[in-house]
Design a protein around this motif. Structure first.
Motif, mmCIF file in Angstrom:
data_model
loop_
_atom_site.group_PDB
_atom_site.id
_atom_site.type_symbol
_atom_site.label_atom_id
_atom_site.label_comp_id
_atom_site.label_asym_id
_atom_site.label_seq_id
_atom_site.Cartn_x
_atom_site.Cartn_y
_atom_site.Cartn_z
ATOM 1 N N GLY A 1 -24.987 -0.076 -13.091
ATOM 2 C CA GLY A 1 -23.719 -0.743 -13.328
ATOM 3 C C GLY A 1 -22.590 -0.132 -12.522
ATOM 4 O O GLY A 1 -21.627 -0.821 -12.182
ATOM 5 N N ASP A 2 -22.701 1.158 -12.202
ATOM 6 C CA ASP A 2 -21.657 1.829 -11.421
ATOM 7 C C ASP A 2 -21.437 1.150 -10.070
ATOM 8 O O ASP A 2 -20.311 1.061 -9.588
ATOM 9 C CB ASP A 2 -21.999 3.297 -11.190
ATOM 10 C CG ASP A 2 -21.942 4.123 -12.461
ATOM 11 O OD1 ASP A 2 -21.321 3.663 -13.443
ATOM 12 O OD2 ASP A 2 -22.517 5.222 -12.466
ATOM 13 N N ILE A 3 -22.507 0.665 -9.464
ATOM 14 C CA ILE A 3 -22.400 -0.015 -8.168
ATOM 15 C C ILE A 3 -21.535 -1.262 -8.306
ATOM 16 O O ILE A 3 -20.638 -1.515 -7.494
ATOM 17 C CB ILE A 3 -23.795 -0.383 -7.621
ATOM 18 C CG1 ILE A 3 -24.569 0.887 -7.268
ATOM 19 C CG2 ILE A 3 -23.687 -1.316 -6.421
ATOM 20 C CD1 ILE A 3 -26.027 0.650 -6.955
ATOM 21 N N PHE A 4 -21.788 -2.022 -9.354
ATOM 22 C CA PHE A 4 -21.037 -3.254 -9.559
ATOM 23 C C PHE A 4 -19.581 -2.969 -9.934
ATOM 24 O O PHE A 4 -18.675 -3.667 -9.480
ATOM 25 C CB PHE A 4 -21.713 -4.122 -10.620
ATOM 26 C CG PHE A 4 -23.055 -4.616 -10.162
ATOM 27 C CD1 PHE A 4 -23.162 -5.676 -9.279
ATOM 28 C CD2 PHE A 4 -24.215 -4.011 -10.605
ATOM 29 C CE1 PHE A 4 -24.394 -6.121 -8.837
ATOM 30 C CE2 PHE A 4 -25.455 -4.445 -10.174
ATOM 31 C CZ PHE A 4 -25.545 -5.499 -9.286
ATOM 32 N N ILE A 5 -19.368 -1.943 -10.731
ATOM 33 C CA ILE A 5 -18.001 -1.580 -11.121
ATOM 34 C C ILE A 5 -17.196 -1.171 -9.892
ATOM 35 O O ILE A 5 -16.070 -1.634 -9.692
ATOM 36 C CB ILE A 5 -18.012 -0.475 -12.190
ATOM 37 C CG1 ILE A 5 -18.602 -1.021 -13.494
ATOM 38 C CG2 ILE A 5 -16.615 0.100 -12.409
ATOM 39 C CD1 ILE A 5 -18.979 0.046 -14.506
ATOM 40 N N ARG A 6 -17.767 -0.306 -9.052
ATOM 41 C CA ARG A 6 -17.068 0.117 -7.829
ATOM 42 C C ARG A 6 -16.759 -1.073 -6.924
ATOM 43 O O ARG A 6 -15.673 -1.178 -6.357
ATOM 44 C CB ARG A 6 -17.899 1.155 -7.073
ATOM 45 C CG ARG A 6 -17.850 2.543 -7.672
ATOM 46 C CD ARG A 6 -18.426 3.597 -6.737
ATOM 47 N NE ARG A 6 -19.773 3.318 -6.273
ATOM 48 C CZ ARG A 6 -20.888 3.735 -6.869
ATOM 49 N NH1 ARG A 6 -20.810 4.462 -7.959
ATOM 50 N NH2 ARG A 6 -22.064 3.436 -6.372
ATOM 51 N N ASN A 7 -17.716 -1.985 -6.791
ATOM 52 C CA ASN A 7 -17.516 -3.139 -5.930
ATOM 53 C C ASN A 7 -16.546 -4.147 -6.531
ATOM 54 O O ASN A 7 -15.805 -4.796 -5.806
ATOM 55 C CB ASN A 7 -18.851 -3.774 -5.569
ATOM 56 C CG ASN A 7 -19.534 -2.991 -4.484
ATOM 57 O OD1 ASN A 7 -19.156 -3.093 -3.334
ATOM 58 N ND2 ASN A 7 -20.496 -2.156 -4.854
ATOM 59 N N ALA A 8 -16.529 -4.271 -7.841
ATOM 60 C CA ALA A 8 -15.541 -5.141 -8.493
ATOM 61 C C ALA A 8 -14.141 -4.600 -8.237
ATOM 62 O O ALA A 8 -13.220 -5.358 -7.886
ATOM 63 C CB ALA A 8 -15.822 -5.231 -9.988
ATOM 64 N N LEU A 9 -13.967 -3.303 -8.387
ATOM 65 C CA LEU A 9 -12.655 -2.692 -8.129
ATOM 66 C C LEU A 9 -12.257 -2.841 -6.662
ATOM 67 O O LEU A 9 -11.107 -3.166 -6.351
ATOM 68 C CB LEU A 9 -12.654 -1.223 -8.547
ATOM 69 C CG LEU A 9 -12.686 -0.986 -10.058
ATOM 70 C CD1 LEU A 9 -13.004 0.475 -10.370
ATOM 71 C CD2 LEU A 9 -11.376 -1.408 -10.696
ATOM 72 N N ALA A 10 -13.198 -2.629 -5.753
ATOM 73 C CA ALA A 10 -12.901 -2.776 -4.322
ATOM 74 C C ALA A 10 -12.522 -4.221 -3.998
ATOM 75 O O ALA A 10 -11.619 -4.468 -3.188
ATOM 76 C CB ALA A 10 -14.102 -2.343 -3.485
ATOM 77 N N THR A 11 -13.171 -5.176 -4.644
ATOM 78 C CA THR A 11 -12.883 -6.584 -4.395
ATOM 79 C C THR A 11 -11.473 -6.943 -4.828
ATOM 80 O O THR A 11 -10.711 -7.533 -4.055
ATOM 81 C CB THR A 11 -13.909 -7.480 -5.115
ATOM 82 O OG1 THR A 11 -15.208 -7.207 -4.590
ATOM 83 C CG2 THR A 11 -13.587 -8.952 -4.920
ATOM 84 N N VAL A 12 -11.104 -6.586 -6.065
ATOM 85 C CA VAL A 12 -9.769 -6.959 -6.544
ATOM 86 C C VAL A 12 -8.677 -6.185 -5.808
ATOM 87 O O VAL A 12 -7.580 -6.709 -5.590
ATOM 88 C CB VAL A 12 -9.638 -6.825 -8.079
ATOM 89 C CG1 VAL A 12 -10.515 -7.861 -8.770
ATOM 90 C CG2 VAL A 12 -9.953 -5.437 -8.563
ATOM 91 N N GLN A 13 -8.965 -4.969 -5.386
ATOM 92 C CA GLN A 13 -7.988 -4.218 -4.593
ATOM 93 C C GLN A 13 -7.789 -4.873 -3.226
ATOM 94 O O GLN A 13 -6.668 -4.917 -2.706
ATOM 95 C CB GLN A 13 -8.411 -2.760 -4.456
ATOM 96 C CG GLN A 13 -8.269 -2.003 -5.763
ATOM 97 C CD GLN A 13 -8.942 -0.639 -5.756
ATOM 98 O OE1 GLN A 13 -9.685 -0.292 -4.840
ATOM 99 N NE2 GLN A 13 -8.700 0.129 -6.804
ATOM 100 N N ALA A 14 -8.857 -5.402 -2.640
ATOM 101 C CA ALA A 14 -8.725 -6.127 -1.368
ATOM 102 C C ALA A 14 -7.890 -7.390 -1.561
ATOM 103 O O ALA A 14 -7.061 -7.734 -0.710
ATOM 104 C CB ALA A 14 -10.108 -6.474 -0.811
#
Length: 182
Positions: A51-64
């Motif tokens: 789940g950590d992979i998805f959490i990091r990528n979700a945060l990176a997506t919304v920050q972008a």
């Protein structure tokens, strides 16, 4: 998670891992680093990524998206995302959401859900959401205006065993008209 509700409220966005999607295959993952360990022929293992992979990528997506890179996010998104929104619609929806919030100053993840959407029966209509494996990360966002709202960032395991952004939804509070004080 109600995938149908997610689709109807969808502001679709792609997954960012650098400039690429998240590979689900072992060989591709090794070439990009230790992000994923599933084998390409093993969708069940791909579904069980940390789940950590998805959490990091979700945060990176919304920050972008916060940084004005909605067009780039869209370009890297899943075909499921692109089936519900054009690039222009996506960019405009993100800009509208960003204008309404006044900018997000903090986010924390709340929960993560994994869903498998089954193919429809032979005599059934096509589903509102394409069949496949989905992971949705729920984020609690706090805005510069002091409001909080829930964001949903969904990823889909595409046919090429790549996890890509399938959608982003921000459940913004309803704006109340200001009452005259006197």
């Amino acid at each position: 998670m109600n995938i149908l509700k997610l689709k109807s409220a969808l502001v679709a966005l792609p997954l960012l891992l650098g400039a690429a999607a998240m590979p689900a295959s072992g060989a591709e993952a090794q070439a990009q680093g230790p992000q994923v360990s599933a084998q390409p022929s093993d969708a069940a293992r791909a579904q069980q990524l940390s789940g950590d992979i998805f959490i990091r990528n979700a945060l990176a997506t919304v920050q972008a998206l916060d940084a004005g890179r909605a067009a780039q996010v869209y370009d890297a998104g899943s075909a499921a995302l692109k089936a519900v929104s054009t690039r222009q619609q996506f960019v405009e929806a993100v800009a509208s959401t960003n204008a309404r919030t006044g900018g997000v100053v903090a986010r924390e993840w709340s929960r993560l859900e994994r869903v498998r959407v089954a193919p429809p029966a032979a005599d059934a209509a096509a589903p509102a959401v394409p069949e496949g494996s989905y992971v949705t990360v729920y984020l609690l966002a706090r805005t510069a205006r002091g409001q909080a709202h829930l964001e949903q960032v969904s990823f889909r395991l595409d046919e090429d065993n790549q996890w890509r952004l399938a959608g982003v939804t921000a459940a913004l509070p309803q704006q109340q008209p200001q009452q005259p004080q006197g």
